[in-house]
Design a protein around this motif. Structure first.
Motif, PDB file in Angstrom:
ATOM      1  N   ASP A 229       0.830  -1.208   0.000  1.00  0.00           N
ATOM      2  CA  ASP A 229       0.000   0.000   0.000  1.00  0.00           C
ATOM      3  C   ASP A 229       0.865   1.259   0.000  1.00  0.00           C
ATOM      4  O   ASP A 229       0.493   2.285   0.565  1.00  0.00           O
ATOM      5  CB  ASP A 229      -0.961   0.015   1.197  1.00  0.00           C
ATOM      6  CG  ASP A 229      -2.131   0.984   0.983  1.00  0.00           C
ATOM      7  OD1 ASP A 229      -2.341   1.405  -0.173  1.00  0.00           O
ATOM      8  OD2 ASP A 229      -2.810   1.335   1.963  1.00  0.00           O
ATOM      9  N   ALA A 230       2.023   1.160  -0.655  1.00  0.00           N
ATOM     10  CA  ALA A 230       2.883   2.329  -0.802  1.00  0.00           C
ATOM     11  C   ALA A 230       2.545   3.084  -2.079  1.00  0.00           C
ATOM     12  O   ALA A 230       2.964   4.235  -2.246  1.00  0.00           O
ATOM     13  CB  ALA A 230       4.354   1.907  -0.825  1.00  0.00           C
ATOM     14  N   VAL A 231       1.813   2.443  -3.006  1.00  0.00           N
ATOM     15  CA  VAL A 231       1.315   3.105  -4.207  1.00  0.00           C
ATOM     16  C   VAL A 231      -0.115   2.643  -4.450  1.00  0.00           C
ATOM     17  O   VAL A 231      -0.556   1.620  -3.919  1.00  0.00           O
ATOM     18  CB  VAL A 231       2.182   2.807  -5.457  1.00  0.00           C
ATOM     19  CG1 VAL A 231       3.599   3.339  -5.261  1.00  0.00           C
ATOM     20  CG2 VAL A 231       2.201   1.322  -5.772  1.00  0.00           C
ATOM     21  N   ASP A 232      -0.835   3.401  -5.275  1.00  0.00           N
ATOM     22  CA  ASP A 232      -2.219   3.067  -5.617  1.00  0.00           C
ATOM     23  C   ASP A 232      -2.334   2.394  -6.975  1.00  0.00           C
ATOM     24  O   ASP A 232      -3.325   1.722  -7.250  1.00  0.00           O
ATOM     25  CB  ASP A 232      -3.075   4.344  -5.639  1.00  0.00           C
ATOM     26  CG  ASP A 232      -2.967   5.131  -4.346  1.00  0.00           C
ATOM     27  OD1 ASP A 232      -3.364   4.605  -3.307  1.00  0.00           O
ATOM     28  OD2 ASP A 232      -2.461   6.277  -4.392  1.00  0.00           O
ATOM     29  N   LEU A 233      -1.325   2.594  -7.809  1.00  0.00           N
ATOM     30  CA  LEU A 233      -1.377   2.105  -9.186  1.00  0.00           C
ATOM     31  C   LEU A 233       0.006   1.652  -9.612  1.00  0.00           C
ATOM     32  O   LEU A 233       1.000   2.342  -9.376  1.00  0.00           O
ATOM     33  CB  LEU A 233      -1.868   3.233 -10.110  1.00  0.00           C
ATOM     34  CG  LEU A 233      -1.780   3.019 -11.614  1.00  0.00           C
ATOM     35  CD1 LEU A 233      -2.674   1.881 -12.064  1.00  0.00           C
ATOM     36  CD2 LEU A 233      -2.140   4.316 -12.349  1.00  0.00           C
ATOM     37  N   ALA A 234       0.068   0.479 -10.235  1.00  0.00           N
ATOM     38  CA  ALA A 234       1.326  -0.035 -10.771  1.00  0.00           C
ATOM     39  C   ALA A 234       1.187  -0.197 -12.283  1.00  0.00           C
ATOM     40  O   ALA A 234       0.208  -0.784 -12.764  1.00  0.00           O
ATOM     41  CB  ALA A 234       1.682  -1.376 -10.131  1.00  0.00           C
ATOM     42  N   LEU A 235       2.130   0.343 -13.029  1.00  0.00           N
ATOM     43  CA  LEU A 235       2.197   0.152 -14.474  1.00  0.00           C
ATOM     44  C   LEU A 235       3.286  -0.880 -14.745  1.00  0.00           C
ATOM     45  O   LEU A 235       4.466  -0.631 -14.479  1.00  0.00           O
ATOM     46  CB  LEU A 235       2.508   1.469 -15.180  1.00  0.00           C
ATOM     47  CG  LEU A 235       1.505   2.602 -14.951  1.00  0.00           C
ATOM     48  CD1 LEU A 235       1.969   3.877 -15.648  1.00  0.00           C
ATOM     49  CD2 LEU A 235       0.113   2.204 -15.422  1.00  0.00           C
ATOM     50  N   VAL A 236       2.883  -2.037 -15.241  1.00  0.00           N
ATOM     51  CA  VAL A 236       3.816  -3.154 -15.396  1.00  0.00           C
ATOM     52  C   VAL A 236       3.767  -3.661 -16.837  1.00  0.00           C
ATOM     53  O   VAL A 236       2.910  -3.264 -17.625  1.00  0.00           O
ATOM     54  CB  VAL A 236       3.477  -4.291 -14.415  1.00  0.00           C
ATOM     55  CG1 VAL A 236       3.529  -3.792 -12.973  1.00  0.00           C
ATOM     56  CG2 VAL A 236       2.092  -4.879 -14.706  1.00  0.00           C
ATOM     57  N   TYR A 237       4.694  -4.542 -17.178  1.00  0.00           N
ATOM     58  CA  TYR A 237       4.725  -5.062 -18.542  1.00  0.00           C
ATOM     59  C   TYR A 237       5.223  -6.495 -18.568  1.00  0.00           C
ATOM     60  O   TYR A 237       5.841  -6.995 -17.623  1.00  0.00           O
ATOM     61  CB  TYR A 237       5.622  -4.195 -19.427  1.00  0.00           C
ATOM     62  CG  TYR A 237       7.109  -4.349 -19.165  1.00  0.00           C
ATOM     63  CD1 TYR A 237       7.861  -5.309 -19.830  1.00  0.00           C
ATOM     64  CD2 TYR A 237       7.765  -3.532 -18.249  1.00  0.00           C
ATOM     65  CE1 TYR A 237       9.220  -5.457 -19.593  1.00  0.00           C
ATOM     66  CE2 TYR A 237       9.120  -3.662 -18.001  1.00  0.00           C
ATOM     67  CZ  TYR A 237       9.848  -4.631 -18.681  1.00  0.00           C
ATOM     68  OH  TYR A 237      11.188  -4.783 -18.426  1.00  0.00           O
TER      69      TYR A 237
END
Length: 295
Positions: A138-146
């Motif tokens: 819960d250190a970020v709200d959104l992850a952009l991954v590939y």
């Protein structure tokens, strides 16, 4: 059951240590122990058991921790639904790989400043595994991954995350020195096989590139020498120009003088970008705005 105690159990399941939970939740170890004990009393079952000098979750504790992820997500969703028509406000914390940050996030920053001044974006550049770990904490709200279509990611999103939402794809080719000679063409195996005696460049923080290279090389009948590792595409180009190796690069990205990107066909190599959020968080108005803009 007091749902305010559930984060202690979820973090204990994730971190495996009362002390680590205390540090993460900015409290004391004794407070964590008291919260877990109170939760066990409310649940009517022991949730932890001794494991040397530490503790571990009992089967009941593991089951409740799994339920807790869903319960906390539902609470988040309900809270966000209370003011669905209010003016969105808040900080959306994003972690993602550099290409996605440049291609997807940066173009919307100025528009958000004008149209949604109360929504703030914070951006952290990370590879997929790192971004998903931050999401789970819960250190970020959104992850952009590939990942790549030829070598789908073996990374499993954490229980606190939802399945990734596809955003875009990009074709990748083979970055080689541009010595003025005629470019190699043909099926991917033939193109890759031409460079069987070269050193190869992988990613220093993600195995995805290396997995694709090894798969293509296997179809061409050789084992690639994965000699160099670079996280920056600019550095990959520098290594290619210096004659130190060859490696994967995007087809549609301008490259510096001295680098040529050979197209790979039959099969193509496609990088697939997706957005991953925490369960129940995607209905939060500021994050919903960001997701809509990314789409």
């Amino acid at each position: 059951m007091d749902t305010r105690r559930l984060p202690y159990l979820v973090e204990l399941a994730r971190l495996g240590s009362m002390r680590a939970v205390a540090e993460t939740l900015h409290t004391s170890t004794s407070s964590v122990s008291q919260q877990i004990a109170a939760l066990a009393h409310e649940a009517g079952a022991p949730l932890v058991e001794p494991d040397g000098r530490r503790v571990r979750l009992t089967p009941a504790g593991r089951r409740l921790a799994e339920h807790a992820v869903e319960i906390l997500a539902a609470v988040d969703s309900a809270r966000h639904d209370l003011e669905p028509h209010g003016d969105p406000a808040g900080t959306v914390r994003v972690a993602g790989f550099a290409t996605a940050v440049r291609r997807s996030l940066m173009p919307i920053v100025a528009a958000f400043a004008d149209e949604h001044p109360r929504v703030r974006l914070t951006i952290r550049e990370h590879e997929p595994t790192e971004s998903l770990d931050l999401l789970d904490a819960d250190a970020v709200d959104l992850a952009l991954v590939y990942d790549y279509d030829l070598a789908p990611s073996a990374i499993t999103p954490p229980a606190s995350a939802v399945a990734g939402e596809p955003l875009w794809e990009a074709r990748w080719g083979l970055g080689v020195p541009d010595d003025g000679s005629r470019a190699v063409s043909g099926p991917a195996a033939a193109v890759v096989g031409t460079y069987r005696h070269h050193d190869w460049i992988g990613n220093s923080r993600n195995r995805a590139d290396e997995d694709v290279v090894r798969l293509l090389a296997s179809t061409a009948g050789f084992e690639p020498r994965m000699t160099h590792e670079a996280d920056s595409l600019d550095l990959v180009e520098d290594l290619v120009v210096a004659g130190l190796g060859v490696g994967l690069l995007p087809v549609d990205r301008p490259v510096r003088r001295g680098v040529r990107v050979l197209e790979l066909r039959d099969p193509e190599v496609r990088l697939r970008c997706r957005a991953v959020t925490r369960r129940g968080r995607d209905s939060w108005p500021p994050l919903a705005l960001v997701l809509a803009a990314l789409r």
